[in-house]
Structure formats: C-alpha cells, structure tokens
Design an enzyme around this catalytic site. Structure first.
Site, mmCIF file in Angstrom:
data_model
loop_
_atom_site.group_PDB
_atom_site.id
_atom_site.type_symbol
_atom_site.label_atom_id
_atom_site.label_comp_id
_atom_site.label_asym_id
_atom_site.label_seq_id
_atom_site.Cartn_x
_atom_site.Cartn_y
_atom_site.Cartn_z
ATOM 1 C CB CYS A 55 -0.932 0.010 1.212
ATOM 2 S SG CYS A 55 -2.006 1.465 1.260
ATOM 3 N N GLY A 80 -2.076 1.510 -6.902
ATOM 4 C CA GLY A 80 -2.901 1.603 -8.100
ATOM 5 C C GLY A 80 -2.430 2.699 -9.038
ATOM 6 C CG HIS A 114 -2.650 -2.856 -9.045
ATOM 7 N ND1 HIS A 114 -3.530 -1.943 -8.498
ATOM 8 C CD2 HIS A 114 -1.691 -3.080 -8.114
ATOM 9 C CE1 HIS A 114 -3.111 -1.619 -7.286
ATOM 10 N NE2 HIS A 114 -2.003 -2.293 -7.020
ATOM 11 C CD GLU A 135 -7.214 0.777 -2.238
ATOM 12 O OE1 GLU A 135 -6.527 -0.065 -1.617
ATOM 13 O OE2 GLU A 135 -7.220 1.989 -1.978
#
Length: 280
Positions: free
Chosen positions: A77, A221, A160, A209
């Site tokens: 993150c 992202g 992703h 997410e």
C-alpha cells in the site's frame, strides 16, 4: 488501552498501531471491526507495525502489516507506506527509512517540501506474478464488464488490472468493481483501476481496491496505472496521477525499472483502543 494514529494520504485513510514491542493480537475479525466506520474507528486499511527481521544500518525501519476492512491481508500500500515513513522519520529525526512488507522492502525519503517518495520496486509483468489463473498477455487481458474491456495487468506487490476509458466520470464503478475484483482470472482477486489519459504527463484514476472498495486514493494503483499506461503508449515514464483525493507524482525509472511514488501525508487524530472490546 492501545494507542493508535489515524493518518491519510490523499484521503486514503489508515489506523496505524504499533506492535513492535509486544504483539497486539490483531485477528482478521478484530481488524475488520476496527476498520468499520460505524462501530469502529473506520479506515481503508488497518496498519500494524511489527519488528523488522533485519535493518538498514543508520536508518529507522519496521515491518508493516496491511489489513483490509474485510480482514484480509494486502501485500503493498503506497499511501500507507508514506504515512508509516512519516512516523519513522519523526521517531528517529531522519529523512530516510526502509519499510518491510510481505512483498519486499520499500525505501522512503522525505524531500525539502515535506512530500515523501517511496521506491515501490519494479513492476512484475508476467502472468504468473500478477498472478493470473492461466497464461495470458498482461498487456491485453481477455476481460470485459459492461462498458469496459481490454485491461492491462501488473503486480506492484499486489495484483492490479488497469482499464483505459475515454470518460472516467461516466463509469458505474460501484456496479462493475466488485465483479471485476472477483473475476476468476484473478485467483487472489485484484485491484481494479480505471484510467482516463489526459496527456502523456497527466492521468486521471479511480480505483476499486481489493477488500476495500472505492477509495479516495490508491498509491500502488497509481503506480500500476502509470506503468500500464506507458506500456500502452498512453503516458510518459513520469506523470501526475489525479485521484479523487488529490495528486501523486509517479515515475517509472528507466535506469533500473523501479517505480517511484511521491505525495503528501496528513495526521487526522490520535487515540487509544481497548482491544478486548473487539472480536477476537
């Protein structure tokens, strides 16, 4: 009572708790209860700091465990990494730190303007590393849902998929996000990005997410969006990525293939929790 800090990066918010001195006993159920915005503190992710197995001489560091609002664990993150780096900088009076995660090491530095840059490492572009359920070209996945199709995929420590769209505001993100996250092509689920390429140095992005839903910002992202946009010929190697909560500067460095993310952090408030009052 266990102290915590509520922080955010561009509105992507975190409850950060320090378990470096003794384990906190954070279970998936307890993490989900703390993250609940009605009955808990409320956050996009619960961050638990743990002792680092090894360290970089002369730099502060910690292991960062990332827990989603559904109790599942995330591998990376970017926005949380900047927040944790800010805390470590304050503890040590330093401008450099290395944060350890289940996905690897994330070096962080603080610039003269106070913004924090995190080296997110190189993207993983092969189908096994995303991972996908079967061999496929990660530049053009055979995936569509409603008005979106043909995403590119990569891993930035977590999976992703990035869709490129002509008009971001027209998309029913809440309607299509959940089914894309759980599509069988993603055995570990995926973060789903939707990108409108404004210019080679300017992207607009919204992210559904994994385990959290729509958030105001997603650092990994944004990294994936720049990487995939560059692979598609839609962006340069450095661009400003505008998210609902604000802007990040992302660079896919040509010299070593690492992705750098730069942006601000903020502290909302501090508090303390009686962990025994939450589900075990």
């Amino acid at each position: 009572m266990t102290p915590f800090v509520k922080m955010h990066g561009l509105g992507n918010d975190f409850v950060i708790m320090d378990g470096r001195r003794s384990p906190l006993g954070i279970t998936p159920a307890r993490a989900a209860a703390i993250a609940d915005r009605r009955h808990g503190v409320g956050c996009d992710q619960l961050i638990v700091l743990e002792p680092a197995a090894d360290g970089t001489p002369g730099e502060p560091g910690a292991f960062m465990r990332i827990l989603n609002p559904d109790g599942s664990e995330a591998g990376a993150c970017g926005n949380a990494t900047r927040c944790v780096a800010h805390l470590l900088f304050g503890e040590a009076g330093a401008d450099r730190a290395t944060i350890r995660t289940v996905s690897g090491l994330l070096p962080a530095t603080r610039g003269a303007d106070g913004r924090i840059t995190v080296d997110m490492g190189p993207p993983r572009l092969d189908w096994q590393s995303v991972p996908l359920a079967f061999p496929a070209d990660t530049l053009h996945l055979p995936l569509s849902r409603g008005p979106v199709a043909d995403p590119a995929a990569c891993s930035m420590g977590n999976p992703h998929a990035t869709f490129f769209v002509p008009a971001l505001d027209a998309l029913p993100l809440a309607a299509i996000g959940p089914s894309l996250e759980h599509d069988p092509i993603f055995p570990e689920r995926a973060n789903i990005g939707f990108v409108q390429a404004i210019a080679p140095d300017h992207l607009r992005l919204a992210v559904w997410e994994r385990g959290a839903g729509l958030t105001l910002a997603c650092g990994s992202g944004a990294c994936a969006a720049l990487v995939n946009a560059h692979r598609r010929g839609l962006a340069a190697r450095r661009a400003t990525v505008a998210l609902p909560g604000g802007e990040l500067v992302i660079e896919w460095r040509e010299t070593d293939g690492h992705v750098l993310m730069t942006g601000p952090v903020a502290t909302a408030f501090t508090g303390a929790l009686d962990l025994d009052g939450y589900p075990a």
